[in-house]
Motif scaffolding. Structure first.
Motif, mmCIF file in Angstrom:
data_model
loop_
_atom_site.group_PDB
_atom_site.id
_atom_site.type_symbol
_atom_site.label_atom_id
_atom_site.label_comp_id
_atom_site.label_asym_id
_atom_site.label_seq_id
_atom_site.Cartn_x
_atom_site.Cartn_y
_atom_site.Cartn_z
ATOM 1 N N VAL A 139 -16.929 6.271 30.409
ATOM 2 C CA VAL A 139 -16.318 6.315 29.084
ATOM 3 C C VAL A 139 -16.986 7.393 28.220
ATOM 4 C CG1 VAL A 139 -17.840 4.506 28.179
ATOM 5 C CG2 VAL A 139 -15.629 4.915 27.109
ATOM 6 N N PRO A 140 -16.211 8.208 27.508
ATOM 7 C CA PRO A 140 -16.804 9.259 26.671
ATOM 8 C C PRO A 140 -17.636 8.677 25.529
ATOM 9 C CG PRO A 140 -14.475 9.698 27.095
ATOM 10 C CD PRO A 140 -14.744 8.308 27.569
ATOM 11 N N ALA A 141 -18.587 9.463 25.036
ATOM 12 C CA ALA A 141 -19.465 9.029 23.955
ATOM 13 C C ALA A 141 -18.655 8.644 22.722
ATOM 14 C CB ALA A 141 -20.445 10.145 23.608
ATOM 15 N N ASP A 142 -19.095 7.572 22.062
ATOM 16 C CA ASP A 142 -18.520 7.058 20.821
ATOM 17 C C ASP A 142 -17.178 6.363 21.009
ATOM 18 O OD1 ASP A 142 -20.712 7.956 19.379
ATOM 19 O OD2 ASP A 142 -19.774 9.871 18.898
ATOM 20 N N TRP A 143 -16.719 6.218 22.234
ATOM 21 C CA TRP A 143 -15.501 5.476 22.516
ATOM 22 C C TRP A 143 -15.857 4.193 23.267
ATOM 23 C CZ3 TRP A 143 -10.620 7.100 20.982
ATOM 24 C CH2 TRP A 143 -10.493 8.436 20.574
ATOM 25 N N ASN A 144 -15.027 3.166 23.122
ATOM 26 C CA ASN A 144 -15.201 1.909 23.837
ATOM 27 C C ASN A 144 -13.836 1.374 24.254
ATOM 28 O OD1 ASN A 144 -18.202 1.141 23.419
ATOM 29 N ND2 ASN A 144 -17.510 1.703 21.371
ATOM 30 N N TYR A 145 -13.822 0.669 25.379
ATOM 31 C CA TYR A 145 -12.587 0.022 25.817
ATOM 32 C C TYR A 145 -12.300 -1.205 24.949
ATOM 33 C CZ TYR A 145 -11.867 2.820 30.008
ATOM 34 O OH TYR A 145 -11.607 3.859 30.871
ATOM 35 N N LEU A 146 -11.027 -1.391 24.600
ATOM 36 C CA LEU A 146 -10.600 -2.569 23.859
ATOM 37 C C LEU A 146 -10.917 -3.813 24.672
ATOM 38 C CD1 LEU A 146 -9.054 -4.064 21.602
ATOM 39 C CD2 LEU A 146 -6.935 -3.524 22.844
ATOM 40 N N ARG B 63 -9.523 2.453 13.090
ATOM 41 C CA ARG B 63 -9.796 2.890 14.468
ATOM 42 C C ARG B 63 -8.737 3.882 14.917
ATOM 43 N NH1 ARG B 63 -10.705 -2.533 14.549
ATOM 44 N NH2 ARG B 63 -12.883 -3.129 14.907
ATOM 45 N N VAL B 64 -9.143 4.726 15.850
ATOM 46 C CA VAL B 64 -8.223 5.561 16.622
ATOM 47 C C VAL B 64 -8.208 5.020 18.043
ATOM 48 C CG1 VAL B 64 -7.763 7.885 17.477
ATOM 49 C CG2 VAL B 64 -8.689 7.571 15.184
ATOM 50 N N TRP B 65 -7.016 4.971 18.641
ATOM 51 C CA TRP B 65 -6.874 4.477 20.007
ATOM 52 C C TRP B 65 -6.305 5.576 20.906
ATOM 53 C CZ3 TRP B 65 -4.123 -0.964 20.255
ATOM 54 C CH2 TRP B 65 -4.737 -1.851 19.363
ATOM 55 N N LEU B 66 -6.674 5.511 22.176
ATOM 56 C CA LEU B 66 -5.966 6.211 23.238
ATOM 57 C C LEU B 66 -5.466 5.153 24.210
ATOM 58 C CD1 LEU B 66 -8.380 9.220 23.928
ATOM 59 C CD2 LEU B 66 -6.301 9.205 22.526
ATOM 60 N N ILE B 67 -4.175 5.190 24.538
ATOM 61 C CA ILE B 67 -3.554 4.141 25.349
ATOM 62 C C ILE B 67 -2.966 4.752 26.611
ATOM 63 C CG2 ILE B 67 -1.831 2.292 25.395
ATOM 64 C CD1 ILE B 67 -1.918 2.281 22.327
ATOM 65 N N SER C 18 -3.041 1.367 36.840
ATOM 66 C CA SER C 18 -4.157 0.893 36.031
ATOM 67 C C SER C 18 -3.768 0.889 34.561
ATOM 68 C CB SER C 18 -5.393 1.766 36.267
ATOM 69 O OG SER C 18 -5.069 3.147 36.132
ATOM 70 N N VAL C 19 -4.675 0.360 33.732
ATOM 71 C CA VAL C 19 -4.425 0.284 32.300
ATOM 72 C C VAL C 19 -5.749 0.368 31.565
ATOM 73 C CG1 VAL C 19 -4.475 -2.261 32.326
ATOM 74 C CG2 VAL C 19 -3.352 -1.060 30.436
ATOM 75 N N GLY C 20 -5.732 1.022 30.410
ATOM 76 C CA GLY C 20 -6.920 1.074 29.572
ATOM 77 C C GLY C 20 -6.534 1.450 28.156
ATOM 78 N N ILE C 21 -7.240 0.875 27.202
ATOM 79 C CA ILE C 21 -7.103 1.268 25.803
ATOM 80 C C ILE C 21 -8.490 1.608 25.293
ATOM 81 C CG2 ILE C 21 -6.496 0.575 23.459
ATOM 82 C CD1 ILE C 21 -4.321 -1.167 24.561
ATOM 83 N N LEU C 22 -8.655 2.856 24.894
ATOM 84 C CA LEU C 22 -9.934 3.336 24.385
ATOM 85 C C LEU C 22 -9.882 3.347 22.864
ATOM 86 C CD1 LEU C 22 -12.294 4.267 26.176
ATOM 87 C CD2 LEU C 22 -11.627 6.626 25.685
#
Length: 334
Positions: free
Chosen positions: A161-168, A310-314, A191-195
């Protein structure tokens, strides 16, 4: 503009195309799925009403491995299936946080003391961070997952995971996003992920979301406004009221189309805005700028919340199991 909906006839057409697509893929898909280990000490199929104890107690700092094999059919005739790395969650001592394995074999470092417990989440939803399930039917997804747990001296697995981001937390960890804080790469394959990245920005008429994205391939070939075609890539902003507005690149919905998420629970919180559509522009960098308050007002109405939190990447491809790849960079809320 209020939330828009496609006609029943057009959505029915999408569903028929989905059925044809999935049935054509089913023989190859079924042949490649892993089977549960018949000697596995635990077998869960998603019909369990509560978490299943594994018989392994750990102390904070201990390392332990979860090894899961098998698959669970959500709807076999439609080729809808989950593997453990998309659905198997872990907690310790009956309390949160809940965490998802990101591969069939995954090493954790115990974050508290207690007995390790597992749950096949499927399409259920958590009511809280302790892993309490919201009410609802949990049909069996057979044949299910066989699960082994054991202490290990192996190094803990990482998601990159990139710095300063976390998975929901409610979606769980994955191996979907990698890269740097301001240059995030997305690789999807069933797969699925929300950062998420925390921000604290007043929402005024001038508050801007800006980003660059390069989408090389999309995880769906069909319009994404049905539950089982809802595989997509997007960037989102979350507001202090808990709602989020996502800007997505659609395979087949018209640009400017606005719709609520078609999934249970999410439909109360998430709204999608189709910013780009179709194959035109794939493989190229694009710079986007959105006035967030104006978009919120157009998509969700009044009152407009006071802050962006928050900002998300989905990124999701668990339903149709297609691969996709993209990059997001220079993300800014200001």
């Amino acid at each position: 503009m209020p939330e828009t909906k496609r006609s029943i006839l057009r959505r029915a057409g999408t569903f028929l195309r989905f059925v044809q697509q999935q049935r054509a893929r089913l023989p190859q898909l079924a042949a490649g799925l892993p089977a549960p280990d018949p000697a596995g000490p635990l077998l869960i199929d998603g019909s369990e009403s509560d978490w299943t104890p594994c018989g392994l107690s750990v102390a904070r700092g201990d390392r332990f491995q979860i090894s899961a094999r098998g698959h669970g059919w959500l709807a076999k005739g439609l080729g809808l299936v989950f593997e453990p790395q998309a659905a198997l969650f872990v907690r310790i001592g009956g309390v949160g946080p809940v965490r998802r394995i990101a591969a069939a074999d995954w090493v954790f470092e115990a974050w508290t003391n207690g007995e390790v417990e597992i749950l096949s989440k499927g399409l259920s939803e958590f009511a809280d961070r302790n892993g309490t399930l919201l009410p609802g039917k949990r049909p069996a997804m057979r044949p299910g997952f066989s699960v082994r747990t054991a202490r290990t001296e192996a190094q803990c697995d990482g998601t990159g995971v990139p710095a300063d981001w976390n998975y929901l937390w409610r979606i769980g960890e994955a191996q979907v996003f990698t890269g740097e804080r301001d240059d995030v790469e997305v690789s999807l394959d069933a797969s699925v992920g929300i950062l998420q990245r925390d921000v604290d920005i007043p929402l005024t008429g001038n508050t801007l979301l800006e980003w660059d994205w390069l989408v090389e391939s999309l995880p769906s070939a069909l319009p994404e406004d049905l539950a089982f075609t809802h595989d997509y890539l997007s960037i989102a902003v979350e507001f202090e009221n808990g709602r989020d507005l996502t800007y997505m690149w659609s395979a087949g919905l018209d640009e400017g189309h606005i719709f609520r998420c078609p999934l249970d629970w999410w439909c109360d919180w998430e709204t999608h805005w189709v910013l780009r559509s179709g194959p035109t522009g794939l493989g190229q960098w694009h710079n986007e700028k959105r006035l967030i308050a104006a978009d919120y007002r157009e998509a969700l109405g009044e009152p407009v919340p006071a802050r962006v939190v928050r900002v998300w990447l989905i990124a999701n491809s668990v339903f149709q199991r297609q691969s996709a790849h993209a990059r997001f960079r220079n993300i800014r809320v200001a």
